[in-house]
Design a protein around this motif. Structure first.
Motif, PDB file in Angstrom:
ATOM      1  N   GLN A  97       0.846  -1.191   0.000  1.00 52.58           N
ATOM      2  CA  GLN A  97       0.000   0.000   0.000  1.00 52.58           C
ATOM      3  C   GLN A  97       0.880   1.240   0.000  1.00 52.58           C
ATOM      4  O   GLN A  97       1.760   1.387   0.854  1.00 52.58           O
ATOM      5  CB  GLN A  97      -0.883   0.035   1.256  1.00 52.58           C
ATOM      6  N   LEU A  98       0.654   2.130  -0.947  1.00 54.53           N
ATOM      7  CA  LEU A  98       1.313   3.424  -0.966  1.00 54.53           C
ATOM      8  C   LEU A  98       0.320   4.444  -0.445  1.00 54.53           C
ATOM      9  O   LEU A  98      -0.770   4.603  -1.006  1.00 54.53           O
ATOM     10  CB  LEU A  98       1.761   3.772  -2.386  1.00 54.53           C
ATOM     11  N   VAL A  99       0.681   5.136   0.626  1.00 61.37           N
ATOM     12  CA  VAL A  99      -0.244   6.050   1.293  1.00 61.37           C
ATOM     13  C   VAL A  99       0.271   7.475   1.172  1.00 61.37           C
ATOM     14  O   VAL A  99       1.329   7.817   1.714  1.00 61.37           O
ATOM     15  CB  VAL A  99      -0.419   5.669   2.777  1.00 61.37           C
ATOM     16  N   ASP A 100      -0.463   8.294   0.447  1.00 64.47           N
ATOM     17  CA  ASP A 100      -0.130   9.695   0.227  1.00 64.47           C
ATOM     18  C   ASP A 100      -0.737  10.523   1.358  1.00 64.47           C
ATOM     19  O   ASP A 100      -1.955  10.587   1.514  1.00 64.47           O
ATOM     20  CB  ASP A 100      -0.672  10.144  -1.129  1.00 64.47           C
ATOM     21  N   ALA A 101       0.123  11.173   2.148  1.00 66.42           N
ATOM     22  CA  ALA A 101      -0.334  11.913   3.323  1.00 66.42           C
ATOM     23  C   ALA A 101      -0.714  13.362   3.018  1.00 66.42           C
ATOM     24  O   ALA A 101      -1.130  14.085   3.920  1.00 66.42           O
ATOM     25  CB  ALA A 101       0.766  11.897   4.383  1.00 66.42           C
ATOM     26  N   ARG A 102      -0.620  13.774   1.782  1.00 64.62           N
ATOM     27  CA  ARG A 102      -0.860  15.177   1.448  1.00 64.62           C
ATOM     28  C   ARG A 102      -2.359  15.484   1.357  1.00 64.62           C
ATOM     29  O   ARG A 102      -3.183  14.585   1.161  1.00 64.62           O
ATOM     30  CB  ARG A 102      -0.183  15.504   0.112  1.00 64.62           C
ATOM     31  N   PRO A 103      -2.725  16.759   1.476  1.00 64.76           N
ATOM     32  CA  PRO A 103      -4.123  17.137   1.262  1.00 64.76           C
ATOM     33  C   PRO A 103      -4.595  16.698  -0.116  1.00 64.76           C
ATOM     34  O   PRO A 103      -3.794  16.500  -1.040  1.00 64.76           O
ATOM     35  CB  PRO A 103      -4.085  18.670   1.391  1.00 64.76           C
ATOM     36  N   SER A 104      -5.894  16.560  -0.279  1.00 70.15           N
ATOM     37  CA  SER A 104      -6.456  15.969  -1.491  1.00 70.15           C
ATOM     38  C   SER A 104      -6.105  16.735  -2.757  1.00 70.15           C
ATOM     39  O   SER A 104      -5.981  16.139  -3.831  1.00 70.15           O
ATOM     40  CB  SER A 104      -7.975  15.850  -1.363  1.00 70.15           C
ATOM     41  N   ASP A 105      -5.931  18.066  -2.664  1.00 67.28           N
ATOM     42  CA  ASP A 105      -5.613  18.820  -3.878  1.00 67.28           C
ATOM     43  C   ASP A 105      -4.207  18.527  -4.390  1.00 67.28           C
ATOM     44  O   ASP A 105      -3.939  18.616  -5.592  1.00 67.28           O
ATOM     45  CB  ASP A 105      -5.826  20.324  -3.672  1.00 67.28           C
ATOM     46  N   TYR A 106      -3.304  18.136  -3.508  1.00 66.90           N
ATOM     47  CA  TYR A 106      -1.985  17.681  -3.958  1.00 66.90           C
ATOM     48  C   TYR A 106      -2.096  16.287  -4.561  1.00 66.90           C
ATOM     49  O   TYR A 106      -1.464  15.982  -5.579  1.00 66.90           O
ATOM     50  CB  TYR A 106      -0.999  17.642  -2.779  1.00 66.90           C
ATOM     51  N   PHE A 107      -2.890  15.441  -3.927  1.00 66.90           N
ATOM     52  CA  PHE A 107      -3.086  14.071  -4.395  1.00 66.90           C
ATOM     53  C   PHE A 107      -3.658  14.040  -5.809  1.00 66.90           C
ATOM     54  O   PHE A 107      -3.236  13.251  -6.659  1.00 66.90           O
ATOM     55  CB  PHE A 107      -4.018  13.345  -3.426  1.00 66.90           C
ATOM     56  N   THR A 108      -4.605  14.924  -6.103  1.00 65.11           N
ATOM     57  CA  THR A 108      -5.237  14.951  -7.424  1.00 65.11           C
ATOM     58  C   THR A 108      -4.433  15.732  -8.454  1.00 65.11           C
ATOM     59  O   THR A 108      -4.726  15.664  -9.652  1.00 65.11           O
ATOM     60  CB  THR A 108      -6.639  15.577  -7.334  1.00 65.11           C
ATOM     61  N   GLY A 109      -3.434  16.492  -8.002  1.00 61.03           N
ATOM     62  CA  GLY A 109      -2.626  17.277  -8.931  1.00 61.03           C
ATOM     63  C   GLY A 109      -3.110  18.697  -9.131  1.00 61.03           C
ATOM     64  O   GLY A 109      -2.585  19.422  -9.984  1.00 61.03           O
ATOM     65  N   ASP A 110      -4.079  19.127  -8.336  1.00 61.45           N
ATOM     66  CA  ASP A 110      -4.563  20.506  -8.445  1.00 61.45           C
ATOM     67  C   ASP A 110      -3.659  21.488  -7.709  1.00 61.45           C
ATOM     68  O   ASP A 110      -3.801  22.699  -7.867  1.00 61.45           O
ATOM     69  CB  ASP A 110      -5.987  20.611  -7.890  1.00 61.45           C
ATOM     70  N   ASN A 111      -2.762  20.985  -6.905  1.00 57.93           N
ATOM     71  CA  ASN A 111      -1.809  21.825  -6.191  1.00 57.93           C
ATOM     72  C   ASN A 111      -0.459  21.119  -6.221  1.00 57.93           C
ATOM     73  O   ASN A 111      -0.390  19.902  -6.408  1.00 57.93           O
ATOM     74  CB  ASN A 111      -2.270  22.057  -4.746  1.00 57.93           C
ATOM     75  N   LYS A 112       0.628  21.886  -6.033  1.00 61.17           N
ATOM     76  CA  LYS A 112       1.966  21.301  -6.120  1.00 61.17           C
ATOM     77  C   LYS A 112       2.916  22.041  -5.198  1.00 61.17           C
ATOM     78  O   LYS A 112       2.913  23.273  -5.125  1.00 61.17           O
ATOM     79  CB  LYS A 112       2.498  21.359  -7.554  1.00 61.17           C
ATOM     80  N   SER A 113       3.744  21.283  -4.498  1.00 58.54           N
ATOM     81  CA  SER A 113       4.792  21.869  -3.671  1.00 58.54           C
ATOM     82  C   SER A 113       5.940  22.349  -4.550  1.00 58.54           C
ATOM     83  O   SER A 113       6.270  21.699  -5.552  1.00 58.54           O
ATOM     84  CB  SER A 113       5.309  20.827  -2.685  1.00 58.54           C
ATOM     85  N   PRO A 114       6.605  23.467  -4.191  1.00 56.16           N
ATOM     86  CA  PRO A 114       7.791  23.911  -4.945  1.00 56.16           C
ATOM     87  C   PRO A 114       8.912  22.880  -4.929  1.00 56.16           C
ATOM     88  O   PRO A 114       9.780  22.911  -5.808  1.00 56.16           O
ATOM     89  CB  PRO A 114       8.215  25.186  -4.207  1.00 56.16           C
ATOM     90  N   ALA A 115       8.903  21.971  -3.956  1.00 55.14           N
ATOM     91  CA  ALA A 115       9.952  20.952  -3.877  1.00 55.14           C
ATOM     92  C   ALA A 115       9.747  19.814  -4.860  1.00 55.14           C
ATOM     93  O   ALA A 115      10.643  18.989  -5.059  1.00 55.14           O
ATOM     94  CB  ALA A 115      10.012  20.388  -2.455  1.00 55.14           C
ATOM     95  N   VAL A 116       8.582  19.778  -5.508  1.00 55.05           N
ATOM     96  CA  VAL A 116       8.214  18.680  -6.412  1.00 55.05           C
ATOM     97  C   VAL A 116       8.148  19.199  -7.838  1.00 55.05           C
ATOM     98  O   VAL A 116       7.591  20.267  -8.098  1.00 55.05           O
ATOM     99  CB  VAL A 116       6.846  18.086  -5.986  1.00 55.05           C
ATOM    100  N   ARG A 117       8.702  18.461  -8.795  1.00 51.22           N
ATOM    101  CA  ARG A 117       8.762  18.931 -10.171  1.00 51.22           C
ATOM    102  C   ARG A 117       7.426  18.833 -10.898  1.00 51.22           C
ATOM    103  O   ARG A 117       7.117  19.651 -11.768  1.00 51.22           O
ATOM    104  CB  ARG A 117       9.819  18.139 -10.960  1.00 51.22           C
ATOM    105  N   VAL A 118       6.637  17.804 -10.597  1.00 49.21           N
ATOM    106  CA  VAL A 118       5.409  17.533 -11.347  1.00 49.21           C
ATOM    107  C   VAL A 118       4.262  17.311 -10.363  1.00 49.21           C
ATOM    108  O   VAL A 118       4.414  16.604  -9.364  1.00 49.21           O
ATOM    109  CB  VAL A 118       5.574  16.285 -12.243  1.00 49.21           C
ATOM    110  N   ALA A 119       3.119  17.894 -10.645  1.00 45.82           N
ATOM    111  CA  ALA A 119       1.944  17.710  -9.801  1.00 45.82           C
ATOM    112  C   ALA A 119       1.376  16.307  -9.965  1.00 45.82           C
ATOM    113  O   ALA A 119       1.514  15.683 -11.013  1.00 45.82           O
ATOM    114  CB  ALA A 119       0.881  18.749 -10.145  1.00 45.82           C
TER     115      ALA A 119
END
Length: 318
Positions: free
Chosen positions: A193-215
């Motif tokens: 199981q891969l568990v993404d702990a980020r808020p849902s908008d990061y999970f869906t790609g609607d938001n992106k951290s500056p530390a990450v290249r691709v949403a």
């Protein structure tokens, strides 16, 4: 001489075990108040800029009596390597850092975050995970952090704490608690199981951290947002112990499956790791400290995003 030292070591071990007998991964203010004067207890305050202004100055203006300070962001608990932020430093560097705080292998450590928001529990959880990776089990997190302590009316001190006498801390690495990029890639084709702990908008790609290249997220992962595991109470934030199982059930996670928690840089993921491993008793939980920052370094790795208006996830390569 050798026999005398051996007996002393055995005695110390017995004392330590007795001291830590009622220690649980998450302790409350009543527990800490009752143990403030215990020998070999270290209260480690880790406030930092991630708490909107947390620093040594705020620590010295109000802190738990007897506590020590270490800045979560600035003091070397995480580092950047090869364009990836948030990675665990070398074991030798962590041994030096921990020893410089006066923490030895026979100490019990209670980690105190600011407790002022849904994010800073991850500071305590990440350092807790680090101690566990280094083989140190006598560690706990104060639920509610300093804000919770203060809100409940417990004694508050001020001024700088004494400089601790350096100690020797020797790690015994538990590699099974760290997930590498290669292990995450392998997990995609297994029952893990891969568990993404980020808020849902990061999970869906609607938001992106500056530390990450691709949403987006790692294909096949499940979303368990870290902030849904917290509850606010006046001006303090606590782990929502009573609601954890409901959140886990909603995510349809299997406690017997290999589980890897991740986020952007291994901060929010530490909260999920702590909840699943230490609170819910999942059998095999590791954390991908590189998380999406490491995953998206290579254009060869797929990223999954939600196509707006369709409500399903699509795979794309960087």
């Amino acid at each position: 001489m050798f026999r005398t030292l051996s007996i002393m070591a055995g005695t110390l071990l017995i004392v330590f075990q007795a001291h830590a007998a009622d220690l649980t991964p998450l302790v409350d203010g009543d527990w800490l108040k009752a143990h403030l004067d215990d020998d070999n207890l270290v209260i480690l305050d880790v406030r930092s800029a991630i708490d909107d202004g947390g620093d040594r100055e705020s620590f010295e203006s109000a802190r738990i009596p007897g506590s020590l300070y270490s800045n979560y962001i600035e003091d070397g608990w995480r580092e950047s390597r090869n364009d990836v932020a948030g990675l665990m430093p070398d074991v030798d560097d962590l041994e030096t850092l921990i020893g410089s705080l006066g923490i030895g292998n026979d100490d019990t450590v209670v980690i105190v975050s600011a407790g002022t928001g849904e994010t800073d529990f991850g500071s305590a959880a990440r350092i807790y995970w680090t101690f566990k990776v280094l083989g140190h089990d006598a560690v706990a997190i104060l639920n509610g952090g300093f804000a919770g302590w203060q809100q409940q009316g417990f004694e508050v001190a001020s001024g700088s704490s004494p400089n601790p006498e350096p100690a020797t801390f020797q790690a015994s690495l538990r590699e099974e608690l760290i997930a590498t990029t290669e292990e995450v890639e392998a997990a995609r084709s297994s029952q893990a199981q891969l568990v993404d702990a980020r808020p849902s908008d990061y999970f869906t790609g609607d938001n992106k951290s500056p530390a990450v290249r691709v949403a987006g997220t790692i294909p096949g992962s499940t979303n368990l947002p870290h902030h849904t595991l917290m509850r606010g109470q006046d001006d303090a934030f606590f782990l929502d112990v009573d609601g954890l199982q409901a959140r886990i059930n909603e995510a349809e996670l299997d406690r017997n499956a290999q589980t890897i928690a991740f986020c952007n840089t291994g901060h929010w993921a530490a909260t999920d790791w702590f909840v699943l491993s230490e609170m819910a008793g999942f059998d095999n939980v590791s954390m991908y400290d590189g998380s999406m920052a490491a995953w998206t370094v290579s254009d060869a790795r797929p990223v999954q995003v939600a196509k707006r208006g369709i409500g399903r996830l699509l795979d794309f390569f960087n």
